[in-house]
Design a protein around this motif. Sequence first.
Motif, PDB file in Angstrom:
ATOM      1  N   THR A 126     -13.571   2.249   9.916  1.00 23.40           N
ATOM      2  CA  THR A 126     -11.956   1.967  10.184  1.00 23.40           C
ATOM      3  C   THR A 126     -11.375   2.901  11.273  1.00 23.40           C
ATOM      4  O   THR A 126     -11.128   2.465  12.077  1.00 23.40           O
ATOM      5  CB  THR A 126     -11.258   1.588   8.994  1.00 23.40           C
ATOM      6  OG1 THR A 126     -11.798   0.776   8.170  1.00 23.40           O
ATOM      7  CG2 THR A 126      -9.900   1.246   9.366  1.00 23.40           C
ATOM      8  N   ALA A 149      -4.120  13.164   5.004  1.00 24.13           N
ATOM      9  CA  ALA A 149      -4.942  13.808   4.164  1.00 24.13           C
ATOM     10  C   ALA A 149      -5.707  12.747   3.143  1.00 24.13           C
ATOM     11  O   ALA A 149      -6.565  13.039   2.380  1.00 24.13           O
ATOM     12  CB  ALA A 149      -4.139  14.750   3.152  1.00 24.13           C
ATOM     13  N   LEU A 152      -8.948   7.867   5.009  1.00 21.29           N
ATOM     14  CA  LEU A 152      -9.069   7.356   6.322  1.00 21.29           C
ATOM     15  C   LEU A 152      -8.376   8.348   7.122  1.00 21.29           C
ATOM     16  O   LEU A 152      -9.063   8.401   8.218  1.00 21.29           O
ATOM     17  CB  LEU A 152      -8.224   6.101   6.236  1.00 21.29           C
ATOM     18  CG  LEU A 152      -8.179   5.183   7.464  1.00 21.29           C
ATOM     19  CD1 LEU A 152      -9.374   5.236   8.366  1.00 21.29           C
ATOM     20  CD2 LEU A 152      -7.429   3.760   7.145  1.00 21.29           C
ATOM     21  N   GLY A 238      -2.182  -1.695   7.426  1.00 23.90           N
ATOM     22  CA  GLY A 238      -2.162  -1.407   5.812  1.00 23.90           C
ATOM     23  C   GLY A 238      -1.498  -2.791   5.006  1.00 23.90           C
ATOM     24  O   GLY A 238      -0.457  -2.747   4.789  1.00 23.90           O
ATOM     25  N   VAL A 240      -2.193  -3.731   2.262  1.00 24.11           N
ATOM     26  CA  VAL A 240      -1.904  -3.489   0.684  1.00 24.11           C
ATOM     27  C   VAL A 240      -0.492  -2.973   0.450  1.00 24.11           C
ATOM     28  O   VAL A 240       0.291  -3.287  -0.515  1.00 24.11           O
ATOM     29  CB  VAL A 240      -3.297  -3.059  -0.061  1.00 24.11           C
ATOM     30  CG1 VAL A 240      -2.693  -2.446  -1.441  1.00 24.11           C
ATOM     31  CG2 VAL A 240      -4.451  -3.479   0.082  1.00 24.11           C
ATOM     32  N   THR A 314      -3.917  11.843  -4.702  1.00 20.81           N
ATOM     33  CA  THR A 314      -5.284  12.412  -4.507  1.00 20.81           C
ATOM     34  C   THR A 314      -5.233  12.642  -2.868  1.00 20.81           C
ATOM     35  O   THR A 314      -4.448  12.154  -2.208  1.00 20.81           O
ATOM     36  CB  THR A 314      -6.191  10.965  -4.586  1.00 20.81           C
ATOM     37  OG1 THR A 314      -5.723   9.935  -3.912  1.00 20.81           O
ATOM     38  CG2 THR A 314      -6.204  10.743  -6.085  1.00 20.81           C
TER      39      THR A 314
HETATM   40  N1  LIG Z   1      -6.920  -2.948   8.493  1.00 19.16           N
HETATM   41  C1  LIG Z   1      -8.142  -2.358   8.151  1.00 19.16           C
HETATM   42  O1  LIG Z   1      -9.153  -2.761   8.599  1.00 19.16           O
HETATM   43  C2  LIG Z   1      -8.149  -1.439   6.933  1.00 19.16           C
HETATM   44  C3  LIG Z   1      -9.272  -0.977   6.404  1.00 19.16           C
HETATM   45  C4  LIG Z   1      -9.376   0.198   5.471  1.00 19.16           C
HETATM   46  C5  LIG Z   1      -7.960   0.429   4.999  1.00 19.16           C
HETATM   47  N2  LIG Z   1      -6.845  -0.219   5.533  1.00 19.16           N
HETATM   48  C6  LIG Z   1      -5.462   0.330   4.751  1.00 19.16           C
HETATM   49  O2  LIG Z   1      -5.555   1.832   5.161  1.00 19.16           O
HETATM   50  C7  LIG Z   1      -4.577   2.219   4.116  1.00 19.16           C
HETATM   51  C8  LIG Z   1      -5.354   3.259   3.131  1.00 19.16           C
HETATM   52  O3  LIG Z   1      -6.444   2.727   2.505  1.00 19.16           O
HETATM   53  P1  LIG Z   1      -7.642   3.666   2.088  1.00 19.16           P
HETATM   54  O4  LIG Z   1      -8.526   2.822   1.389  1.00 19.16           O
HETATM   55  O5  LIG Z   1      -8.427   4.043   3.580  1.00 19.16           O
HETATM   56  O6  LIG Z   1      -7.196   5.027   1.529  1.00 19.16           O
HETATM   57  P2  LIG Z   1      -6.790   6.508   1.891  1.00 19.16           P
HETATM   58  O7  LIG Z   1      -6.969   6.559   3.377  1.00 19.16           O
HETATM   59  O8  LIG Z   1      -7.367   7.170   0.959  1.00 19.16           O
HETATM   60  O9  LIG Z   1      -5.253   6.290   1.311  1.00 19.16           O
HETATM   61  C9  LIG Z   1      -4.884   7.075   0.482  1.00 19.16           C
HETATM   62  C10 LIG Z   1      -3.405   7.429   1.092  1.00 19.16           C
HETATM   63  O10 LIG Z   1      -2.394   6.663   1.127  1.00 19.16           O
HETATM   64  C11 LIG Z   1      -1.283   7.125   0.923  1.00 19.16           C
HETATM   65  N3  LIG Z   1      -0.426   6.170  -0.166  1.00 19.16           N
HETATM   66  C12 LIG Z   1      -0.900   6.090  -1.377  1.00 19.16           C
HETATM   67  N4  LIG Z   1       0.028   5.079  -2.056  1.00 19.16           N
HETATM   68  C13 LIG Z   1       0.999   5.064  -1.231  1.00 19.16           C
HETATM   69  C14 LIG Z   1       2.303   4.307  -1.411  1.00 19.16           C
HETATM   70  N5  LIG Z   1       2.360   3.575  -2.349  1.00 19.16           N
HETATM   71  N6  LIG Z   1       3.235   4.224  -0.252  1.00 19.16           N
HETATM   72  C15 LIG Z   1       2.439   4.817   1.029  1.00 19.16           C
HETATM   73  N7  LIG Z   1       1.435   5.563   1.000  1.00 19.16           N
HETATM   74  C16 LIG Z   1       0.815   5.396   0.044  1.00 19.16           C
HETATM   75  C17 LIG Z   1      -1.211   8.472   0.477  1.00 19.16           C
HETATM   76  O11 LIG Z   1      -0.957   9.174   1.543  1.00 19.16           O
HETATM   77  P3  LIG Z   1       0.648   9.951   1.605  1.00 19.16           P
HETATM   78  O12 LIG Z   1       0.997   9.993   0.044  1.00 19.16           O
HETATM   79  O13 LIG Z   1       0.218  11.588   2.036  1.00 19.16           O
HETATM   80  O14 LIG Z   1       1.441   9.141   2.481  1.00 19.16           O
HETATM   81  C18 LIG Z   1      -2.805   8.735   0.362  1.00 19.16           C
HETATM   82  O15 LIG Z   1      -3.370   9.881   0.761  1.00 19.16           O
HETATM   83  C19 LIG Z   1      -4.207   0.866   3.148  1.00 19.16           C
HETATM   84  O16 LIG Z   1      -3.074   0.472   3.694  1.00 19.16           O
HETATM   85  C20 LIG Z   1      -5.440  -0.041   3.162  1.00 19.16           C
HETATM   86  O17 LIG Z   1      -5.018  -1.276   2.931  1.00 19.16           O
HETATM   87  C21 LIG Z   1      -6.907  -1.090   6.430  1.00 19.16           C
END
Ligand SMILES: NC(=O)c1ccc[n+]([C@@H]2O[C@H](COP(=O)([O-])OP(=O)(O)OC[C@H]3O[C@@H](n4cnc5c(N)ncnc54)[C@H](OP(=O)(O)O)[C@@H]3O)[C@@H](O)[C@H]2O)c1
Length: 322
Positions: A126, A149, A152, A238, A240, A314
């Motif tokens: 990604t 942090a 991603l 994002g 979700v 986390t």
């Molecule tokens: N479009 C695509 O192809 C694609 C692919 C992968 C992931 N994604 C999206 O990327 C995002 C990150 O997903 P990931 O699986 O890669 O995990 P990740 O990067 O490890 O995301 C975790 C981070 O999300 C933030 N977060 C957690 N809960 C939150 C909330 N309720 N509101 C706002 N921020 C929050 C936190 O950062 P802070 O607390 O520091 O803000 C945390 O460090 C998600 O929205 C996911 O749907 C999209």
Amino acid sequence: MKAIVMTRAGGPDVLEFVEQETPSPGPGEVLVEVAVAGVNFMDIGARRGMAWTAAADPKVLGVEGAGRVIAVGAQVDDFRPGQRVAWVYAPGSYAQRVIVPADALVATPDGMDDRTAAAVMMQGLTASHFATDFYPVQPDNVALVHAAAGGLGLLLTQIIKLRGGTVIGRVSSADKVAIAKRAGADHVIVDATGDFAAEVLRLTNGEGVNVVYDGSGPTTFQGSLDSLRVSGTLCWYGPVLGGPGSLDIMSLPKSIKLGYAVFADHVRTPERLRSRSAQLFEWIRDGQLKVAIGGVYPLAQAARAHADMESRLTTGKLLLIP
Ligand SMILES: NC(=O)c1ccc[n+]([C@@H]2O[C@H](COP(=O)([O-])OP(=O)(O)OC[C@H]3O[C@@H](n4cnc5c(N)ncnc54)[C@H](OP(=O)(O)O)[C@@H]3O)[C@@H](O)[C@H]2O)c1
């Protein structure tokens, strides 16, 4: 085999650790012994009932991992039993064994451990999509990276730095600043309420950034628009955490470009999946890309991993060990 299943949508408590029959690979499929499964926000979306609603219950969660081939189905020529592999987008990965379409598999390089390989499949691909395809970062560019942090954000920051860009990271709490900086972020803003654009403009002498990478939900959307310079790009990703709702295209300011980036477009053929993941594996081998694993949980504790990820406490990648 043991697996994490859900039979209804809801909070982490809907996840159950149960015994299931090991499936058999059909044509074009591979049965894999899962060494490590990755936790992604999309799993939380599926658990909340935002995706996979048509799939039959009980659903086995998870889409990513690394492990070893046990058996191959008909018409699979590229993989053999015993081979080490990693994958992305194979529903059912929160389990001791999973059926993976051969087209979704890559060979894990010798010398790379399973945790690193699993950790980089979804978030690494990604991040490389965002910084190389969706908006190819140029050496003089300044980028704003939200959740810098997170798993991603840490990979995206490093890839932008590899391309010569400057990174302004945004994190929700002060304890994440050092982690984002260790990945190469030049500046880190602490904000959890959407109030970061003034600081981005201050850091860029009032000009704003060339690109914002924002998957942090509706709270950040307006601030992300305000942080862009004229003709800047907003890479929104994002689903979700939620979108901005319906938009009047004429309300968009400064001739900006706005789009929804989806990693699957980056790896839309098996050839692209393998060449893109080979690039990530090379960067890791050469020490140019570091994978930060922020939490490792027994498979049985998948619910705790979900709750921790949703708590915003986390950092880095979360993994499950069957
Ligand atoms: N479009 C695509 O192809 C694609 C692919 C992968 C992931 N994604 C999206 O990327 C995002 C990150 O997903 P990931 O699986 O890669 O995990 P990740 O990067 O490890 O995301 C975790 C981070 O999300 C933030 N977060 C957690 N809960 C939150 C909330 N309720 N509101 C706002 N921020 C929050 C936190 O950062 P802070 O607390 O520091 O803000 C945390 O460090 C998600 O929205 C996911 O749907 C999209």
